[in-house]
Design an enzyme around this catalytic site. Structure first.
Site, PDB file in Angstrom:
ATOM      1  N   ASP A  91      43.294  35.057  31.700  1.00 24.50           N
ATOM      2  CA  ASP A  91      42.570  34.803  30.447  1.00 24.50           C
ATOM      3  C   ASP A  91      43.333  35.175  29.175  1.00 24.50           C
ATOM      4  OD1 ASP A  91      42.283  37.644  30.334  1.00 24.50           O
ATOM      5  OD2 ASP A  91      40.303  37.571  31.271  1.00 24.50           O
ATOM      6  N   HIS A 106      49.188  35.757  38.263  1.00 23.92           N
ATOM      7  CA  HIS A 106      48.520  34.510  38.651  1.00 23.92           C
ATOM      8  C   HIS A 106      48.581  33.446  37.562  1.00 23.92           C
ATOM      9  CE1 HIS A 106      45.970  36.845  41.867  1.00 23.92           C
ATOM     10  NE2 HIS A 106      47.223  36.657  42.225  1.00 23.92           N
ATOM     11  N   CYS A 135      51.002  14.498  30.428  1.00 31.31           N
ATOM     12  CA  CYS A 135      52.219  15.059  29.821  1.00 31.31           C
ATOM     13  C   CYS A 135      52.646  14.216  28.619  1.00 31.31           C
ATOM     14  CB  CYS A 135      53.318  15.062  30.883  1.00 31.31           C
ATOM     15  SG  CYS A 135      54.911  15.627  30.283  1.00 31.31           S
ATOM     16  N   CYS A 138      56.316  12.599  29.644  1.00 26.84           N
ATOM     17  CA  CYS A 138      56.531  11.540  30.645  1.00 26.84           C
ATOM     18  C   CYS A 138      55.240  10.852  31.084  1.00 26.84           C
ATOM     19  CB  CYS A 138      57.257  12.128  31.871  1.00 26.84           C
ATOM     20  SG  CYS A 138      56.173  13.072  32.948  1.00 26.84           S
ATOM     21  N   GLY A 175      39.362  47.317  37.994  1.00 32.43           N
ATOM     22  CA  GLY A 175      38.553  46.094  38.087  1.00 32.43           C
ATOM     23  C   GLY A 175      39.087  45.021  39.003  1.00 32.43           C
ATOM     24  N   THR A 176      39.629  45.428  40.138  1.00 32.95           N
ATOM     25  CA  THR A 176      40.017  44.415  41.124  1.00 32.95           C
ATOM     26  C   THR A 176      39.409  44.762  42.474  1.00 32.95           C
ATOM     27  OG1 THR A 176      41.832  43.282  42.274  1.00 32.95           O
ATOM     28  CG2 THR A 176      42.272  45.545  41.572  1.00 32.95           C
ATOM     29  N   SER A 177      39.000  43.715  43.206  1.00 30.31           N
ATOM     30  CA  SER A 177      38.393  43.950  44.517  1.00 30.31           C
ATOM     31  C   SER A 177      39.459  44.284  45.556  1.00 30.31           C
ATOM     32  CB  SER A 177      37.586  42.721  44.953  1.00 30.31           C
ATOM     33  OG  SER A 177      38.423  41.590  44.962  1.00 30.31           O
ATOM     34  N   ALA A 219      35.084  49.558  33.276  1.00 29.84           N
ATOM     35  CA  ALA A 219      36.445  49.725  32.759  1.00 29.84           C
ATOM     36  C   ALA A 219      36.495  50.475  31.425  1.00 29.84           C
ATOM     37  CB  ALA A 219      37.108  48.365  32.620  1.00 29.84           C
TER      38      ALA A 219
HETATM   39  P1  OAD Z   1      37.162  40.047  41.939  1.00 30.65           P
HETATM   40  O1  OAD Z   1      36.060  39.230  41.345  1.00 30.65           O
HETATM   41  O2  OAD Z   1      37.506  39.838  43.354  1.00 30.65           O
HETATM   42  O3  OAD Z   1      36.830  41.595  41.776  1.00 30.65           O
HETATM   43  C1  OAD Z   1      36.363  42.116  40.562  1.00 30.65           C
HETATM   44  C2  OAD Z   1      36.237  43.614  40.714  1.00 30.65           C
HETATM   45  O4  OAD Z   1      35.860  44.136  39.449  1.00 30.65           O
HETATM   46  C3  OAD Z   1      35.164  44.081  41.714  1.00 30.65           C
HETATM   47  O5  OAD Z   1      35.727  45.062  42.571  1.00 30.65           O
HETATM   48  C4  OAD Z   1      34.075  44.692  40.832  1.00 30.65           C
HETATM   49  O6  OAD Z   1      33.442  45.827  41.444  1.00 30.65           O
HETATM   50  C5  OAD Z   1      34.865  45.127  39.625  1.00 30.65           C
HETATM   51  N1  OAD Z   1      34.106  45.179  38.366  1.00 30.65           N
HETATM   52  C6  OAD Z   1      33.042  44.441  37.974  1.00 30.65           C
HETATM   53  N2  OAD Z   1      32.662  44.775  36.733  1.00 30.65           N
HETATM   54  C7  OAD Z   1      33.509  45.736  36.306  1.00 30.65           C
HETATM   55  C8  OAD Z   1      33.654  46.491  35.096  1.00 30.65           C
HETATM   56  N3  OAD Z   1      32.856  46.298  34.045  1.00 30.65           N
HETATM   57  N4  OAD Z   1      34.656  47.400  35.029  1.00 30.65           N
HETATM   58  C9  OAD Z   1      35.496  47.609  36.084  1.00 30.65           C
HETATM   59  N5  OAD Z   1      35.405  46.922  37.237  1.00 30.65           N
HETATM   60  C10 OAD Z   1      34.433  46.002  37.361  1.00 30.65           C
HETATM   61  O7  OAD Z   1      38.425  39.852  40.968  1.00 30.65           O
HETATM   62  P2  OAD Z   1      39.970  40.090  41.286  1.00 30.65           P
HETATM   63  O8  OAD Z   1      40.159  41.277  42.140  1.00 30.65           O
HETATM   64  O9  OAD Z   1      40.671  40.039  39.988  1.00 30.65           O
HETATM   65  O10 OAD Z   1      42.941  34.571  41.990  1.00 30.65           O
HETATM   66  O11 OAD Z   1      40.309  38.799  42.108  1.00 30.65           O
HETATM   67  C11 OAD Z   1      41.619  38.590  42.525  1.00 30.65           C
HETATM   68  C12 OAD Z   1      41.941  37.122  42.483  1.00 30.65           C
HETATM   69  O12 OAD Z   1      40.987  36.373  43.220  1.00 30.65           O
HETATM   70  C13 OAD Z   1      41.888  36.488  41.101  1.00 30.65           C
HETATM   71  O13 OAD Z   1      43.056  36.700  40.357  1.00 30.65           O
HETATM   72  C14 OAD Z   1      41.704  35.048  41.431  1.00 30.65           C
HETATM   73  C15 OAD Z   1      40.638  35.183  42.485  1.00 30.65           C
HETATM   74  O14 OAD Z   1      40.528  34.124  43.358  1.00 30.65           O
HETATM   75  C16 OAD Z   1      43.414  33.371  41.709  1.00 30.65           C
HETATM   76  O15 OAD Z   1      42.835  32.612  40.984  1.00 30.65           O
HETATM   77  C17 OAD Z   1      44.721  33.094  42.376  1.00 30.65           C
END
Ligand code: OAD
Length: 240
Positions: A91, A106, A135, A138, A175-177, A219
């Site tokens: 983003d 990504h 494009c 091209c 904030g990543t799963s 966060a």
């Molecule tokens: P996810 O949607 O899998 O995970 C989001 C995480 O953020 C979860 O663990 C939530 O508990 C946590 N969360 C939610 N609200 C929050 C807050 N306010 N503060 C902190 N944490 C919070 O997202 P990603 O782990 O980023 O890939 O997903 C990884 C990838 O999967 C993305 O980059 C995307 C997706 O498919 C591609 O598009 C290649």
């Protein structure tokens, strides 16, 4: 020696900006199927559908503002000379909050790439005037400059991220799963090479097990605490 502090962010850092995450109860992957929208096969089968989905997300992101969490990470970069940010997000909100040393694993949703001639550009128009876009060099079909399932990450970005993980004194995971590889591997690499792993996430994840410190908060609030902790541990140069 200045400490090396590395942060890895995921969709959760942008949740407080109103951008939906992928997993979790209101996650995008609850309503949409990744195999229909986020793979090269899906794109070549139906470029219009895939572009409509990206155009919709671009509109959400264009309306959003960086939040306190993004801003604290930007402040950490100003304060700690060896601070680096790795993000899975497409983003661009980290950059809008002022972060400069950002590794995008990504890709970026504002980037477009020609599937014929390979030309890359940034296109910030919302909504896009033509879907699918073409494009200007091209006439070939443009694709979003993001990484889809089944595709490799940009090798340079991944190599830099892995090196940062190996060299980190502190590895902050926000904030990543922690289920999408190879990004999810980075905290394990950091831990193996001796970093203190800190996780900020209101929910437990597979990374929680190896975290030395868990901050079970959103966060913005969690990062405020981590920022204070780092200032206490490493001192402040007063530039923040
Ligand atoms: P996810 O949607 O899998 O995970 C989001 C995480 O953020 C979860 O663990 C939530 O508990 C946590 N969360 C939610 N609200 C929050 C807050 N306010 N503060 C902190 N944490 C919070 O997202 P990603 O782990 O980023 O890939 O997903 C990884 C990838 O999967 C993305 O980059 C995307 C997706 O498919 C591609 O598009 C290649």
């Amino acid at each position: 020696m200045e400490p090396k502090i590395v942060a890895l962010t995921g969709a959760g850092i942008s949740a407080e900006s109103g951008i939906p995450t992928f997993r979790g109860k209101d996650g995008l992957w609850k309503r949409f199927k990744p195999e229909e929208l986020a793979t090269p096969e899906a794109f070549f089968r139906n470029p219009k559908l895939v572009w409509e989905w990206y155009d919709y997300r671009r509109q959400l992101i264009a309306k959003a503002e960086p939040n306190e969490g993004h801003r604290i990470l930007a402040r950490m970069e100003r304060e700690f000379p060896n601070f680096y940010l790795i993000t899975q997000n497409v983003d661009g909100l980290h950059q809008r909050a002022g972060s400069r040393k950002v590794i995008e694993l990504h890709g970026n949703i504002w980037k477009v790439r020609c599937t014929e001639c390979g030309k890359e550009d940034y296109d910030y128009r919302v909504p896009l005037p033509e879907i699918p876009p073409r494009c200007d060099a091209c006439g070939g079909l443009l694709r979003p400059g993001v990484v889809w399932f089944g595709e490799s990450l940009p090798p340079d970005a991944l190599m830099k991220a892995e090196k940062l993980a190996r060299d980190a004194d502190v590895f902050l995971v926000v904030g990543t799963s922690g289920v999408v590889y190879p990004a999810a591997e980075l905290p394990y690499i950091a831990k193996e090479f001796g970093a203190t792993v800190i996780e900020v996430n209101p929910e437990q994840t597979p990374i929680s097990r190896i975290a030395d410190i868990r901050v079970p908060k959103k966060a913005s609030e969690g990062l405020r605490e981590v920022y204070e902790f780092l200032r206490e541990r490493y001192g402040s140069s007063g530039q923040g």
